[in-house]
Design a protein around this motif. Structure first.
Motif, PDB file in Angstrom:
ATOM      1  N   TYR A   1      -1.959   4.075  -7.272  1.00  0.00           N
ATOM      2  CA  TYR A   1      -2.362   4.793  -6.071  1.00  0.00           C
ATOM      3  C   TYR A   1      -2.669   6.406  -6.503  1.00  0.00           C
ATOM      4  O   TYR A   1      -1.614   6.787  -7.378  1.00  0.00           O
TER       5      TYR A   1
ATOM      6  N   GLN B   1       0.965  -1.030  -0.122  1.00  0.00           N
ATOM      7  CA  GLN B   1       0.023   0.161   0.041  1.00  0.00           C
ATOM      8  C   GLN B   1       0.918   1.236   0.029  1.00  0.00           C
ATOM      9  O   GLN B   1       2.005   1.223   0.645  1.00  0.00           O
ATOM     10  N   VAL B   2       0.231   2.250  -0.645  1.00  0.00           N
ATOM     11  CA  VAL B   2       1.100   3.548  -0.717  1.00  0.00           C
ATOM     12  C   VAL B   2       0.133   4.585  -0.515  1.00  0.00           C
ATOM     13  O   VAL B   2      -1.115   4.480  -1.177  1.00  0.00           O
ATOM     14  N   GLN B   3       0.493   5.588   0.303  1.00  0.00           N
ATOM     15  CA  GLN B   3      -0.240   6.662   0.468  1.00  0.00           C
ATOM     16  C   GLN B   3       0.110   8.070  -0.140  1.00  0.00           C
ATOM     17  O   GLN B   3       1.629   8.103   0.145  1.00  0.00           O
TER      18      GLN B   3
ATOM     19  N   SER C   1       4.117   7.657   1.267  1.00  0.00           N
ATOM     20  CA  SER C   1       4.388   6.796   2.676  1.00  0.00           C
ATOM     21  C   SER C   1       3.984   5.506   2.415  1.00  0.00           C
ATOM     22  O   SER C   1       3.438   5.249   1.290  1.00  0.00           O
ATOM     23  N   GLY C   2       4.378   4.490   3.158  1.00  0.00           N
ATOM     24  CA  GLY C   2       3.935   3.206   2.833  1.00  0.00           C
ATOM     25  C   GLY C   2       5.219   2.382   2.336  1.00  0.00           C
ATOM     26  O   GLY C   2       6.223   2.576   2.492  1.00  0.00           O
ATOM     27  N   SER C   3       4.505   1.621   1.534  1.00  0.00           N
ATOM     28  CA  SER C   3       5.569   0.702   0.550  1.00  0.00           C
ATOM     29  C   SER C   3       6.386   1.659  -0.593  1.00  0.00           C
ATOM     30  O   SER C   3       6.233   1.088  -1.649  1.00  0.00           O
ATOM     31  N   ILE C   4       7.039   2.581  -0.259  1.00  0.00           N
ATOM     32  CA  ILE C   4       7.486   3.516  -1.121  1.00  0.00           C
ATOM     33  C   ILE C   4       8.359   2.835  -2.028  1.00  0.00           C
ATOM     34  O   ILE C   4       8.850   3.306  -3.167  1.00  0.00           O
TER      35      ILE C   4
ATOM     36  N   SER D   1       2.858   0.958  -8.726  1.00  0.00           N
ATOM     37  CA  SER D   1       3.570   0.066  -7.716  1.00  0.00           C
ATOM     38  C   SER D   1       2.963  -1.435  -7.588  1.00  0.00           C
ATOM     39  O   SER D   1       1.781  -1.578  -7.593  1.00  0.00           O
TER      40      SER D   1
ATOM     41  N   SER E   1       8.732   0.253  -3.326  1.00  0.00           N
ATOM     42  CA  SER E   1       8.085  -0.632  -4.572  1.00  0.00           C
ATOM     43  C   SER E   1       7.538   0.291  -5.436  1.00  0.00           C
ATOM     44  O   SER E   1       7.066  -0.453  -6.464  1.00  0.00           O
TER      45      SER E   1
END
Length: 114
Positions: A103, A1-3, A25-28, A98, A30
């Motif tokens: 996203y 997940q990416v925010q 933020s999150g799985s940046i 990603s 990827s």
């Protein structure tokens, strides 16, 4: 997940400049690519600029030479906009690609008016 959270929009006079920021933020790590899109009410969302994690960038013809997209090591992405005109007014959205997913942030509003 990416925010994604956009900031930096506002009111600017024709010919002026703004710098938009997209905080990721999150799985940046990827993330393969980041982009900026814009949308006017009643119109389709259009690509403004896109940058790969390698740093290679592409731009819409309408913004070439005026806008610059950049990305830092934490995948925060920036859009420097110069020589703004009325046609640039829109809500600007940040986008991250990603792992086959896309996203979106909620956008930041850019108004160009004297």
């Amino acid at each position: 997940q990416v925010q994604l959270v956009e900031s930096g929009g506002g009111l600017v006079q024709p010919g002026g400049s703004l710098k938009l920021t997209c905080a990721a933020s999150g799985s940046i790590f990827s993330i393969n690519a980041m982009g900026w899109y814009r949308q006017d009410p009643g119109k389709e969302r259009e690509l403004v600029a896109r940058i790969l994690s390698s740093g290679r960038a592409e731009y819409a013809d309408s913004v070439k030479g005026r806008f610059t997209i950049s990305i830092d090591s934490t995948r925060n992405t920036y859009l420097r906009m110069n020589s703004l005109n009325a046609e640039d007014a829109a809500r600007y959205y940040c986008n991250a690609e990603s792992g086959g997913m896309v996203y979106w942030g909620k956008g930041t509003l850019v108004t160009v008016s004297s």
